[in-house]
Enzyme design. Structure first.
Site, short mmCIF file in Angstrom:
data_model
loop_
_atom_site.label_atom_id
_atom_site.label_comp_id
_atom_site.label_asym_id
_atom_site.label_seq_id
_atom_site.Cartn_x
_atom_site.Cartn_y
_atom_site.Cartn_z
N SER A 239 -7.12 5.35 4.51
CA SER A 239 -7.13 4.62 3.23
C SER A 239 -7.33 3.13 3.49
O SER A 239 -8.04 2.44 2.75
CB SER A 239 -5.82 4.82 2.48
OG SER A 239 -5.75 6.12 1.98
N GLN B 147 7.40 3.80 3.76
CA GLN B 147 5.99 3.43 3.86
C GLN B 147 5.80 2.12 4.64
O GLN B 147 4.79 1.94 5.31
CB GLN B 147 5.41 3.28 2.44
CG GLN B 147 3.90 3.28 2.36
CD GLN B 147 3.30 4.68 2.36
OE1 GLN B 147 3.79 5.57 1.69
NE2 GLN B 147 2.26 4.87 3.13
N LYS C 255 5.65 3.23 8.32
CA LYS C 255 4.47 4.06 8.59
C LYS C 255 3.21 3.19 8.60
O LYS C 255 2.38 3.26 9.50
CB LYS C 255 4.33 5.17 7.53
CG LYS C 255 3.12 6.05 7.78
CD LYS C 255 2.85 7.03 6.65
CE LYS C 255 3.75 8.22 6.68
NZ LYS C 255 3.30 9.32 5.83
N LYS D 177 5.19 1.86 -3.24
CA LYS D 177 5.05 3.23 -3.76
C LYS D 177 5.21 3.17 -5.27
O LYS D 177 5.86 2.26 -5.79
CB LYS D 177 6.14 4.13 -3.17
CG LYS D 177 5.88 5.61 -3.32
CD LYS D 177 4.95 6.14 -2.25
CE LYS D 177 4.56 7.57 -2.51
NZ LYS D 177 3.72 8.12 -1.44
N LYS E 183 0.85 -1.19 0.00
CA LYS E 183 0.00 0.00 0.00
C LYS E 183 0.88 1.22 0.00
O LYS E 183 1.83 1.32 0.78
CB LYS E 183 -0.89 -0.02 1.25
CG LYS E 183 -1.77 1.19 1.40
CD LYS E 183 -3.22 0.84 1.17
CE LYS E 183 -4.07 2.05 0.84
NZ LYS E 183 -4.04 2.46 -0.56
N THR F 199 -5.80 13.26 7.55
CA THR F 199 -4.40 13.52 7.93
C THR F 199 -4.32 14.65 8.96
O THR F 199 -3.65 14.53 9.99
CB THR F 199 -3.54 13.82 6.69
OG1 THR F 199 -3.73 12.75 5.76
CG2 THR F 199 -2.07 13.92 7.03
N ASN G 112 -4.49 20.72 2.12
CA ASN G 112 -5.38 19.74 2.74
C ASN G 112 -5.00 19.47 4.21
O ASN G 112 -5.85 19.53 5.11
CB ASN G 112 -5.32 18.43 1.92
CG ASN G 112 -6.07 17.31 2.60
OD1 ASN G 112 -5.49 16.50 3.31
ND2 ASN G 112 -7.37 17.27 2.41
N GLY H 266 -3.51 8.03 -3.95
CA GLY H 266 -3.01 9.30 -4.47
C GLY H 266 -1.70 9.70 -3.81
O GLY H 266 -1.29 9.12 -2.82
N ASP H 267 -1.06 10.68 -4.38
CA ASP H 267 0.12 11.33 -3.79
C ASP H 267 0.28 12.64 -4.56
O ASP H 267 -0.66 13.06 -5.25
CB ASP H 267 1.37 10.42 -3.92
CG ASP H 267 2.56 10.94 -3.11
OD1 ASP H 267 2.45 11.02 -1.88
OD2 ASP H 267 3.60 11.31 -3.70
P1 NDP Z 1 -1.38 20.46 -0.60
O1 NDP Z 1 -0.79 20.51 -1.95
O2 NDP Z 1 -2.86 20.40 -0.40
O3 NDP Z 1 -0.88 21.71 0.28
C1 NDP Z 1 0.45 22.02 0.44
C2 NDP Z 1 0.49 23.44 0.99
O4 NDP Z 1 1.82 23.79 1.30
C3 NDP Z 1 0.00 24.47 -0.01
O5 NDP Z 1 -0.72 25.47 0.66
C4 NDP Z 1 1.28 25.03 -0.59
O6 NDP Z 1 1.19 26.36 -1.07
C5 NDP Z 1 2.15 25.01 0.64
N1 NDP Z 1 3.56 25.04 0.29
C6 NDP Z 1 4.19 24.37 -0.70
N2 NDP Z 1 5.49 24.69 -0.71
C7 NDP Z 1 5.66 25.56 0.29
C8 NDP Z 1 6.77 26.26 0.79
N3 NDP Z 1 7.97 26.11 0.25
N4 NDP Z 1 6.59 27.10 1.86
C9 NDP Z 1 5.37 27.27 2.42
N5 NDP Z 1 4.28 26.64 1.97
C10 NDP Z 1 4.43 25.80 0.92
O7 NDP Z 1 -0.68 19.22 0.12
P2 NDP Z 1 -1.13 18.41 1.39
O8 NDP Z 1 -1.69 19.34 2.41
O9 NDP Z 1 -1.92 17.23 0.97
O10 NDP Z 1 0.27 17.84 1.87
C11 NDP Z 1 1.15 18.63 2.67
C12 NDP Z 1 2.25 17.71 3.17
O11 NDP Z 1 1.68 16.63 3.91
C13 NDP Z 1 3.12 17.04 2.10
O12 NDP Z 1 4.42 16.89 2.63
C14 NDP Z 1 2.47 15.67 1.94
O13 NDP Z 1 3.39 14.71 1.43
C15 NDP Z 1 2.11 15.39 3.39
N6 NDP Z 1 1.07 14.38 3.58
C16 NDP Z 1 -0.17 14.57 3.06
C17 NDP Z 1 -1.16 13.60 3.29
C18 NDP Z 1 -2.56 13.80 2.81
O14 NDP Z 1 -3.41 12.95 3.12
N7 NDP Z 1 -2.88 14.87 2.11
C19 NDP Z 1 -0.87 12.35 4.02
C20 NDP Z 1 0.46 12.30 4.60
C21 NDP Z 1 1.38 13.27 4.35
P3 NDP Z 1 0.43 26.77 -2.45
O15 NDP Z 1 -1.01 26.92 -2.00
O16 NDP Z 1 1.08 28.05 -2.82
O17 NDP Z 1 0.66 25.66 -3.41
#
Ligand code: NDP
Length: 444
Positions: free
Chosen positions: A376, A111, A114, A126, A90, A209, A240, A165-166
Protein backbone atom coordinates in the site's frame (compact mmCIF):
# COMPACT_ATOMS: atom_id res chain seq x y z
CA UNK A 1 7.67 0.71 40.21
CA UNK A 2 9.29 0.40 36.77
CA UNK A 3 8.54 2.99 34.10
CA UNK A 4 6.64 0.39 32.02
CA UNK A 5 4.44 -0.55 35.00
CA UNK A 6 3.78 3.11 35.85
CA UNK A 7 2.62 3.83 32.29
CA UNK A 8 0.54 0.64 32.11
CA UNK A 9 -1.21 1.77 35.29
CA UNK A 10 -1.85 5.20 33.79
CA UNK A 11 -3.15 3.76 30.51
CA UNK A 12 -5.52 1.47 32.47
CA UNK A 13 -6.90 4.42 34.44
CA UNK A 14 -7.44 6.55 31.36
CA UNK A 15 -8.89 3.86 29.09
CA UNK A 16 -10.74 1.58 31.50
CA UNK A 17 -13.61 0.87 29.09
CA UNK A 18 -11.39 -0.25 26.20
CA UNK A 19 -10.26 -3.86 26.89
CA UNK A 20 -8.80 -4.52 23.41
CA UNK A 21 -6.70 -1.37 23.56
CA UNK A 22 -5.47 -2.23 27.06
CA UNK A 23 -4.56 -5.76 25.94
CA UNK A 24 -2.54 -4.46 22.98
CA UNK A 25 -0.69 -1.84 25.04
CA UNK A 26 0.06 -4.37 27.79
CA UNK A 27 1.46 -6.91 25.32
CA UNK A 28 3.58 -4.40 23.44
CA UNK A 29 4.98 -2.59 26.50
CA UNK A 30 5.78 -5.87 28.26
CA UNK A 31 7.85 -7.01 25.30
CA UNK A 32 9.64 -3.64 25.22
CA UNK A 33 10.87 -3.86 28.83
CA UNK A 34 14.53 -4.55 27.94
CA UNK A 35 14.71 -1.51 25.61
CA UNK A 36 12.90 0.74 28.07
CA UNK A 37 15.10 -0.36 30.96
CA UNK A 38 18.23 0.32 28.90
CA UNK A 39 17.04 3.88 28.13
CA UNK A 40 14.85 4.58 31.15
CA UNK A 41 16.13 8.05 32.04
CA UNK A 42 15.88 9.40 28.49
CA UNK A 43 12.45 7.89 27.82
CA UNK A 44 11.06 8.98 31.19
CA UNK A 45 12.25 12.57 30.81
CA UNK A 46 10.70 12.75 27.35
CA UNK A 47 7.51 10.91 28.40
CA UNK A 48 8.00 8.58 25.43
CA UNK A 49 5.64 5.86 26.68
CA UNK A 50 2.94 8.32 27.76
CA UNK A 51 3.09 9.95 24.33
CA UNK A 52 3.20 6.77 22.26
CA UNK A 53 0.13 5.34 24.04
CA UNK A 54 -1.95 8.52 23.57
CA UNK A 55 -3.29 9.03 20.01
CA UNK A 56 -2.45 12.33 18.30
CA UNK A 57 -6.20 12.66 17.91
CA UNK A 58 -9.33 10.50 17.76
CA UNK A 59 -12.16 11.63 15.57
CA UNK A 60 -15.73 10.34 15.99
CA UNK A 61 -18.60 11.46 13.83
CA UNK A 62 -22.21 10.84 12.81
CA UNK A 63 -22.76 9.05 9.47
CA UNK A 64 -26.38 9.55 8.32
CA UNK A 65 -27.55 7.79 5.14
CA UNK A 66 -30.83 6.78 3.51
CA UNK A 67 -31.68 3.07 3.04
CA UNK A 68 -33.60 1.55 0.11
CA UNK A 69 -36.92 2.02 1.95
CA UNK A 70 -36.33 5.75 2.33
CA UNK A 71 -35.52 5.40 6.03
CA UNK A 72 -32.68 7.50 7.45
CA UNK A 73 -30.06 5.38 9.22
CA UNK A 74 -27.34 6.67 11.51
CA UNK A 75 -23.95 5.02 12.10
CA UNK A 76 -20.88 6.14 13.99
CA UNK A 77 -17.63 6.85 12.11
CA UNK A 78 -14.10 6.75 13.58
CA UNK A 79 -10.60 7.76 12.60
CA UNK A 80 -7.83 7.45 15.13
CA UNK A 81 -4.64 9.22 14.03
CA UNK A 82 -2.21 7.62 16.41
CA UNK A 83 1.33 8.60 15.54
CA UNK A 84 2.89 10.36 12.53
CA UNK A 85 6.51 10.53 13.69
CA UNK A 86 7.81 8.69 10.62
CA UNK A 87 5.20 9.54 7.96
CA UNK A 88 1.53 10.27 7.21
CA UNK A 89 -0.96 8.20 9.22
CA UNK A 90 -1.73 4.94 7.44
CA UNK A 91 -4.15 2.16 8.29
CA UNK A 92 -7.37 0.58 7.09
CA UNK A 93 -11.05 1.37 7.53
CA UNK A 94 -13.02 -1.45 9.19
CA UNK A 95 -16.76 -1.67 8.52
CA UNK A 96 -18.28 -4.14 10.98
CA UNK A 97 -21.02 -3.95 13.65
CA UNK A 98 -18.45 -4.76 16.37
CA UNK A 99 -16.43 -1.59 15.68
CA UNK A 100 -16.03 0.81 18.60
CA UNK A 101 -13.41 3.32 19.73
CA UNK A 102 -11.42 0.79 21.79
CA UNK A 103 -11.06 -1.61 18.85
CA UNK A 104 -9.99 1.16 16.47
CA UNK A 105 -7.45 2.40 19.05
CA UNK A 106 -6.07 -1.12 19.52
CA UNK A 107 -5.63 -1.55 15.78
CA UNK A 108 -4.17 1.94 15.33
CA UNK A 109 -1.64 1.38 18.12
CA UNK A 110 -0.45 -1.93 16.61
CA UNK A 111 -0.28 -0.29 13.18
CA UNK A 112 2.41 2.17 14.38
CA UNK A 113 4.89 -0.68 14.89
CA UNK A 114 3.89 -2.75 11.87
CA UNK A 115 4.24 0.25 9.56
CA UNK A 116 7.56 1.19 11.08
CA UNK A 117 8.86 -2.35 10.43
CA UNK A 118 8.24 -2.01 6.68
CA UNK A 119 11.05 0.62 6.64
CA UNK A 120 8.74 2.86 4.59
CA UNK A 121 7.69 6.35 5.74
CA UNK A 122 4.22 5.63 7.13
CA UNK A 123 2.79 6.46 10.54
CA UNK A 124 0.03 4.60 12.38
CA UNK A 125 -3.74 5.13 12.19
CA UNK A 126 -6.98 3.20 11.84
CA UNK A 127 -10.64 3.97 11.25
CA UNK A 128 -14.01 2.57 10.38
CA UNK A 129 -17.62 2.41 11.40
CA UNK A 130 -20.17 0.16 13.11
CA UNK A 131 -21.95 -0.04 9.73
CA UNK A 132 -22.60 -3.62 8.56
CA UNK A 133 -22.13 -3.97 4.78
CA UNK A 134 -23.59 -7.51 4.78
CA UNK A 135 -26.95 -7.71 3.03
CA UNK A 136 -26.89 -4.08 1.82
CA UNK A 137 -27.58 -3.14 -1.79
CA UNK A 138 -24.89 -1.44 -3.88
CA UNK A 139 -26.86 1.80 -3.63
CA UNK A 140 -26.99 1.59 0.17
CA UNK A 141 -23.24 0.89 0.31
CA UNK A 142 -22.63 3.94 -1.90
CA UNK A 143 -24.90 6.13 0.24
CA UNK A 144 -23.04 5.09 3.38
CA UNK A 145 -19.57 5.47 1.83
CA UNK A 146 -20.38 8.95 0.46
CA UNK A 147 -21.72 10.15 3.81
CA UNK A 148 -18.75 8.62 5.68
CA UNK A 149 -16.26 10.31 3.33
CA UNK A 150 -18.07 13.66 3.45
CA UNK A 151 -16.97 13.96 7.07
CA UNK A 152 -13.69 12.00 6.91
CA UNK A 153 -12.41 14.12 3.99
CA UNK A 154 -11.84 17.02 6.42
CA UNK A 155 -9.11 15.09 8.20
CA UNK A 156 -7.22 13.09 5.53
CA UNK A 157 -5.00 13.78 2.51
CA UNK A 158 -2.16 12.23 0.51
CA UNK A 159 0.44 13.79 2.86
CA UNK A 160 -1.73 13.74 5.98
CA UNK A 161 -3.51 10.44 6.45
CA UNK A 162 -4.02 7.72 3.83
CA UNK A 163 -6.69 5.14 4.78
CA UNK A 164 -7.02 1.73 3.10
CA UNK A 165 -9.33 -1.29 3.08
CA UNK A 166 -9.88 -3.67 5.99
CA UNK A 167 -12.68 -6.02 7.03
CA UNK A 168 -15.83 -4.92 5.16
CA UNK A 169 -13.97 -2.36 3.06
CA UNK A 170 -12.98 -3.85 -0.29
CA UNK A 171 -12.46 -2.49 -3.79
CA UNK A 172 -16.12 -1.43 -4.13
CA UNK A 173 -16.14 0.65 -0.93
CA UNK A 174 -12.72 2.19 -1.67
CA UNK A 175 -14.04 3.20 -5.11
CA UNK A 176 -17.15 4.93 -3.69
CA UNK A 177 -15.11 6.70 -1.00
CA UNK A 178 -12.44 7.82 -3.47
CA UNK A 179 -15.10 9.21 -5.83
CA UNK A 180 -16.66 11.25 -3.02
CA UNK A 181 -13.27 12.59 -1.81
CA UNK A 182 -12.40 13.70 -5.35
CA UNK A 183 -15.76 15.41 -5.68
CA UNK A 184 -15.48 17.30 -2.38
CA UNK A 185 -11.85 18.35 -2.78
CA UNK A 186 -11.95 18.91 -6.54
CA UNK A 187 -8.65 17.13 -7.01
CA UNK A 188 -7.21 13.74 -7.80
CA UNK A 189 -4.66 12.58 -5.23
CA UNK A 190 -3.61 9.27 -3.72
CA UNK A 191 -5.66 9.71 -0.57
CA UNK A 192 -6.68 6.04 -0.30
CA UNK A 193 -4.88 2.81 -1.14
CA UNK A 194 -6.36 -0.43 -2.40
CA UNK A 195 -7.71 1.49 -5.39
CA UNK A 196 -8.68 -0.18 -8.67
CA UNK A 197 -5.94 -0.55 -11.29
CA UNK A 198 -7.64 1.93 -13.62
CA UNK A 199 -7.41 4.80 -11.12
CA UNK A 200 -4.11 4.53 -9.28
CA UNK A 201 -4.09 1.08 -7.68
CA UNK A 202 -0.88 -0.95 -7.59
CA UNK A 203 -0.16 -4.19 -9.37
CA UNK A 204 0.72 -7.02 -6.95
CA UNK A 205 -1.30 -5.52 -4.07
CA UNK A 206 -3.74 -8.45 -4.27
CA UNK A 207 -0.93 -10.98 -3.93
CA UNK A 208 1.20 -8.91 -1.52
CA UNK A 209 0.26 -10.24 1.92
CA UNK A 210 0.46 -13.94 0.96
CA UNK A 211 3.57 -13.53 -1.17
CA UNK A 212 5.23 -11.35 1.49
CA UNK A 213 4.53 -13.98 4.14
CA UNK A 214 6.42 -16.54 2.06
CA UNK A 215 9.34 -14.21 1.28
CA UNK A 216 9.85 -13.72 5.00
CA UNK A 217 9.35 -17.42 5.79
CA UNK A 218 11.85 -18.43 3.10
CA UNK A 219 14.48 -16.05 4.49
CA UNK A 220 13.95 -17.34 8.02
CA UNK A 221 14.32 -20.96 6.87
CA UNK A 222 17.37 -20.07 4.78
CA UNK A 223 19.08 -18.42 7.76
CA UNK A 224 18.60 -21.68 9.65
CA UNK A 225 20.32 -23.59 6.86
CA UNK A 226 17.21 -24.98 5.17
CA UNK A 227 15.16 -24.31 2.04
CA UNK A 228 11.47 -24.35 1.10
CA UNK A 229 12.08 -27.07 -1.49
CA UNK A 230 10.24 -30.25 -0.53
CA UNK A 231 8.78 -28.87 2.72
CA UNK A 232 5.24 -29.83 3.73
CA UNK A 233 3.20 -26.75 4.58
CA UNK A 234 -0.14 -26.49 6.37
CA UNK A 235 -2.19 -23.36 5.62
CA UNK A 236 -5.49 -22.30 7.19
CA UNK A 237 -8.02 -20.05 5.47
CA UNK A 238 -9.10 -19.90 1.85
CA UNK A 239 -9.26 -16.15 1.37
CA UNK A 240 -6.91 -13.56 -0.09
CA UNK A 241 -3.94 -14.23 2.21
CA UNK A 242 -4.26 -18.04 2.20
CA UNK A 243 -4.62 -18.35 -1.60
CA UNK A 244 -1.54 -16.28 -2.45
CA UNK A 245 0.51 -17.78 0.39
CA UNK A 246 -0.28 -21.23 -1.04
CA UNK A 247 0.60 -20.13 -4.56
CA UNK A 248 3.98 -18.67 -3.57
CA UNK A 249 4.88 -21.65 -1.32
CA UNK A 250 4.28 -23.95 -4.27
CA UNK A 251 6.34 -21.74 -6.58
CA UNK A 252 9.16 -22.13 -4.04
CA UNK A 253 8.94 -25.93 -4.28
CA UNK A 254 6.98 -26.67 -1.10
CA UNK A 255 3.84 -28.78 -0.91
CA UNK A 256 0.80 -27.13 0.71
CA UNK A 257 -1.62 -29.84 1.84
CA UNK A 258 -4.48 -27.99 3.59
CA UNK A 259 -6.85 -25.03 3.45
CA UNK A 260 -9.93 -24.15 5.50
CA UNK A 261 -12.95 -21.89 5.66
CA UNK A 262 -15.41 -20.97 8.37
CA UNK A 263 -17.24 -24.30 8.12
CA UNK A 264 -14.66 -26.93 7.28
CA UNK A 265 -11.22 -27.88 5.98
CA UNK A 266 -9.47 -29.79 3.21
CA UNK A 267 -6.59 -32.25 3.41
CA UNK A 268 -5.16 -32.79 -0.04
CA UNK A 269 -2.02 -34.96 0.17
CA UNK A 270 -1.29 -34.33 -3.52
CA UNK A 271 -0.99 -30.61 -2.80
CA UNK A 272 -3.66 -27.90 -3.01
CA UNK A 273 -4.76 -27.07 -6.56
CA UNK A 274 -4.59 -23.24 -6.41
CA UNK A 275 -6.44 -22.71 -9.68
CA UNK A 276 -9.34 -24.82 -8.41
CA UNK A 277 -9.28 -23.11 -4.99
CA UNK A 278 -9.46 -19.68 -6.68
CA UNK A 279 -12.33 -20.85 -8.88
CA UNK A 280 -14.27 -22.11 -5.82
CA UNK A 281 -13.54 -19.15 -3.50
CA UNK A 282 -12.93 -16.10 -5.72
CA UNK A 283 -15.29 -16.83 -8.63
CA UNK A 284 -18.09 -19.07 -7.31
CA UNK A 285 -17.77 -17.85 -3.67
CA UNK A 286 -18.72 -21.39 -2.67
CA UNK A 287 -17.87 -23.72 0.22
CA UNK A 288 -14.84 -26.01 0.24
CA UNK A 289 -17.10 -29.02 -0.31
CA UNK A 290 -17.05 -27.93 -3.97
CA UNK A 291 -13.24 -28.17 -3.99
CA UNK A 292 -13.43 -31.71 -2.60
CA UNK A 293 -16.12 -32.66 -5.11
CA UNK A 294 -13.88 -31.58 -8.02
CA UNK A 295 -10.63 -33.16 -6.76
CA UNK A 296 -10.39 -36.90 -6.07
CA UNK A 297 -7.27 -36.60 -3.86
CA UNK A 298 -8.94 -34.14 -1.45
CA UNK A 299 -10.65 -35.07 1.80
CA UNK A 300 -13.20 -32.64 3.26
CA UNK A 301 -13.80 -32.46 7.03
CA UNK A 302 -16.38 -30.40 8.91
CA UNK A 303 -15.18 -28.04 11.66
CA UNK A 304 -11.55 -27.22 12.38
CA UNK A 305 -8.52 -29.48 12.19
CA UNK A 306 -5.71 -28.36 9.85
CA UNK A 307 -3.15 -28.24 12.68
CA UNK A 308 -3.36 -32.00 13.27
CA UNK A 309 -1.75 -32.66 9.86
CA UNK A 310 1.99 -33.42 10.01
CA UNK A 311 4.02 -30.57 8.53
CA UNK A 312 7.35 -28.73 8.55
CA UNK A 313 5.79 -25.26 8.37
CA UNK A 314 2.40 -23.94 9.54
CA UNK A 315 0.93 -20.70 8.19
CA UNK A 316 -2.28 -19.53 9.91
CA UNK A 317 -3.97 -17.26 7.35
CA UNK A 318 -7.67 -17.24 8.33
CA UNK A 319 -8.65 -15.26 11.41
CA UNK A 320 -7.85 -14.30 15.01
CA UNK A 321 -7.47 -16.96 17.74
CA UNK A 322 -7.58 -19.95 15.36
CA UNK A 323 -4.41 -21.68 16.61
CA UNK A 324 -4.98 -22.75 20.21
CA UNK A 325 -2.75 -24.36 22.84
CA UNK A 326 -3.84 -27.92 21.92
CA UNK A 327 -3.04 -27.15 18.26
CA UNK A 328 0.41 -25.87 19.24
CA UNK A 329 1.04 -29.11 21.16
CA UNK A 330 -0.02 -31.17 18.16
CA UNK A 331 2.23 -29.18 15.81
CA UNK A 332 5.24 -29.64 18.10
CA UNK A 333 4.50 -33.35 18.54
CA UNK A 334 4.39 -33.70 14.73
CA UNK A 335 7.79 -32.03 14.28
CA UNK A 336 6.67 -28.66 12.90
CA UNK A 337 9.67 -26.30 12.86
CA UNK A 338 8.20 -22.97 11.86
CA UNK A 339 4.98 -20.96 12.32
CA UNK A 340 4.56 -17.61 10.56
CA UNK A 341 1.29 -15.69 10.91
CA UNK A 342 -0.44 -14.51 7.73
CA UNK A 343 -3.57 -13.47 9.65
CA UNK A 344 -3.72 -10.90 12.46
CA UNK A 345 -3.42 -12.52 15.92
CA UNK A 346 -4.33 -16.09 14.80
CA UNK A 347 -2.26 -17.69 17.57
CA UNK A 348 -3.39 -17.34 21.17
CA UNK A 349 -0.84 -16.11 23.70
CA UNK A 350 -0.46 -19.47 25.46
CA UNK A 351 -0.05 -21.25 22.11
CA UNK A 352 2.61 -18.71 21.07
CA UNK A 353 4.50 -19.25 24.32
CA UNK A 354 4.31 -23.02 23.94
CA UNK A 355 5.67 -22.89 20.38
CA UNK A 356 8.51 -20.57 21.40
CA UNK A 357 9.36 -22.66 24.47
CA UNK A 358 9.60 -25.76 22.26
CA UNK A 359 12.02 -24.24 19.79
CA UNK A 360 9.57 -23.52 16.95
CA UNK A 361 10.62 -20.47 14.90
CA UNK A 362 7.58 -18.23 15.40
CA UNK A 363 7.03 -14.91 13.59
CA UNK A 364 3.91 -12.92 14.51
CA UNK A 365 1.63 -11.15 12.04
CA UNK A 366 3.02 -7.70 12.80
CA UNK A 367 6.16 -8.70 10.86
CA UNK A 368 5.03 -11.66 8.77
CA UNK A 369 1.93 -10.09 7.18
CA UNK A 370 3.37 -6.58 6.76
CA UNK A 371 3.66 -7.15 2.99
CA UNK A 372 0.10 -5.87 2.56
CA UNK A 373 0.65 -2.46 4.11
CA UNK A 374 4.13 -2.24 2.58
CA UNK A 375 2.64 -2.59 -0.89
CA UNK A 376 0.00 0.00 0.00
CA UNK A 377 2.89 2.35 0.76
CA UNK A 378 4.34 1.45 -2.65
CA UNK A 379 0.95 2.46 -4.12
CA UNK A 380 1.39 5.85 -2.41
CA UNK A 381 4.85 6.19 -3.97
CA UNK A 382 3.53 5.41 -7.45
CA UNK A 383 0.68 7.92 -7.01
CA UNK A 384 3.13 10.64 -5.93
CA UNK A 385 5.33 9.92 -8.94
CA UNK A 386 2.27 9.68 -11.25
CA UNK A 387 3.72 6.41 -12.55
CA UNK A 388 2.68 2.76 -12.42
CA UNK A 389 5.32 0.16 -11.80
CA UNK A 390 5.21 -3.30 -13.41
CA UNK A 391 4.13 -6.34 -11.40
CA UNK A 392 7.75 -7.52 -11.35
CA UNK A 393 9.02 -4.19 -10.02
CA UNK A 394 6.50 -4.11 -7.15
CA UNK A 395 7.07 -7.79 -6.38
CA UNK A 396 10.86 -7.32 -6.25
CA UNK A 397 10.49 -4.37 -3.87
CA UNK A 398 8.09 -6.39 -1.71
CA UNK A 399 10.60 -9.23 -1.50
CA UNK A 400 13.38 -6.82 -0.50
CA UNK A 401 11.17 -5.33 2.21
CA UNK A 402 10.20 -8.71 3.71
CA UNK A 403 13.80 -9.99 3.73
CA UNK A 404 14.81 -6.75 5.41
CA UNK A 405 12.05 -7.11 8.03
CA UNK A 406 13.29 -10.58 8.93
CA UNK A 407 16.86 -9.35 9.46
CA UNK A 408 15.69 -6.31 11.44
CA UNK A 409 13.62 -8.36 13.87
CA UNK A 410 16.30 -11.02 14.19
CA UNK A 411 18.92 -8.37 14.87
CA UNK A 412 16.75 -6.50 17.42
CA UNK A 413 16.09 -9.71 19.36
CA UNK A 414 19.82 -10.55 19.40
CA UNK A 415 20.80 -7.05 20.57
CA UNK A 416 18.65 -7.46 23.67
CA UNK A 417 19.76 -11.00 24.46
CA UNK A 418 16.57 -12.66 23.19
CA UNK A 419 17.90 -14.44 20.11
CA UNK A 420 15.14 -16.26 18.25
CA UNK A 421 12.32 -14.33 19.94
CA UNK A 422 10.97 -12.74 16.77
CA UNK A 423 7.84 -11.40 18.52
CA UNK A 424 9.93 -9.26 20.87
CA UNK A 425 12.28 -8.46 17.98
CA UNK A 426 9.39 -7.10 15.89
CA UNK A 427 8.06 -4.88 18.68
CA UNK A 428 11.55 -3.60 19.50
CA UNK A 429 12.60 -2.91 15.90
CA UNK A 430 9.32 -1.12 15.13
CA UNK A 431 9.46 0.87 18.38
CA UNK A 432 13.09 2.00 18.12
CA UNK A 433 12.63 3.75 14.79
CA UNK A 434 9.50 5.60 15.93
CA UNK A 435 11.12 6.65 19.22
CA UNK A 436 14.24 7.97 17.50
CA UNK A 437 12.03 10.08 15.22
CA UNK A 438 9.99 11.33 18.19
CA UNK A 439 13.11 12.32 20.11
CA UNK A 440 14.52 14.14 17.08
CA UNK A 441 11.29 16.11 16.61
CA UNK A 442 11.10 17.49 20.16
CA UNK A 443 8.03 17.74 22.34
CA UNK A 444 5.05 17.31 20.02
P1 NDP B 1 -10.65 -13.13 3.59
O1 NDP B 1 -11.95 -12.65 4.10
O2 NDP B 1 -10.29 -13.04 2.14
O3 NDP B 1 -10.43 -14.67 3.99
C1 NDP B 1 -10.54 -15.14 5.28
C2 NDP B 1 -10.65 -16.65 5.18
O4 NDP B 1 -10.65 -17.21 6.47
C3 NDP B 1 -11.93 -17.12 4.51
O5 NDP B 1 -11.66 -18.24 3.72
C4 NDP B 1 -12.81 -17.48 5.69
O6 NDP B 1 -13.79 -18.46 5.41
C5 NDP B 1 -11.78 -18.05 6.62
N1 NDP B 1 -12.26 -18.06 7.99
C6 NDP B 1 -12.94 -17.08 8.64
N2 NDP B 1 -13.21 -17.47 9.89
C7 NDP B 1 -12.69 -18.70 10.01
C8 NDP B 1 -12.64 -19.64 11.05
N3 NDP B 1 -13.19 -19.37 12.23
N4 NDP B 1 -12.01 -20.83 10.84
C9 NDP B 1 -11.44 -21.12 9.64
N5 NDP B 1 -11.48 -20.27 8.61
C10 NDP B 1 -12.09 -19.09 8.80
O7 NDP B 1 -9.56 -12.38 4.48
P2 NDP B 1 -8.02 -12.15 4.20
O8 NDP B 1 -7.43 -13.38 3.59
O9 NDP B 1 -7.83 -10.84 3.53
O10 NDP B 1 -7.49 -11.96 5.68
C11 NDP B 1 -7.19 -13.08 6.51
C12 NDP B 1 -6.47 -12.56 7.73
O11 NDP B 1 -5.29 -11.85 7.34
C13 NDP B 1 -7.25 -11.57 8.62
O12 NDP B 1 -6.83 -11.77 9.96
C14 NDP B 1 -6.75 -10.22 8.13
O13 NDP B 1 -6.91 -9.22 9.12
C15 NDP B 1 -5.29 -10.55 7.89
N6 NDP B 1 -4.59 -9.63 6.99
C16 NDP B 1 -5.01 -9.48 5.70
C17 NDP B 1 -4.30 -8.62 4.85
C18 NDP B 1 -4.67 -8.48 3.42
O14 NDP B 1 -3.95 -7.78 2.69
N7 NDP B 1 -5.72 -9.12 2.93
C19 NDP B 1 -3.15 -7.83 5.34
C20 NDP B 1 -2.75 -8.14 6.69
C21 NDP B 1 -3.47 -8.99 7.47
P3 NDP B 1 -15.13 -18.19 4.53
O15 NDP B 1 -14.64 -18.39 3.11
O16 NDP B 1 -16.06 -19.23 5.00
O17 NDP B 1 -15.56 -16.79 4.83
Amino acid sequence: MSYVDEVLELVKQKNASEPEFLQAVTEVLNSLRPVVEANEELYRKNAILERITEPDRQIMFRVPWVDDKGQVQVNRGFRVQFNNAIGPYKGGLRLHPSVNLGIIKFLGFEQIFKNSLTSLPIGGGKGGSDFDPKGKSDREIMAFCQSFMTELSKYIGADVDVPAGDIGTGAREIGFMFGQYKRIKGMFEGVLTGKGLTYGGSLARTEATGYGLLYLTEELIKCHGESMEGKTVVVSGAGNVAIYATQKAQQMGAKVVTCSDSTGWIYDPEGIDVALLKEVKEVKRARLTEYAAARPSAQYHEGRGVWQIKCDIALPCATQNELLIEDAKQLVANGCKCVCEGANMPTTIDATEYLQANGVWFVGGKAANAGGVATSALEMSQNSERLSWSFEEVDAKLKGIMVNIYHNIDDAAKRYGMEGNYVAGANIAGFEKVVNAMLAQGVC
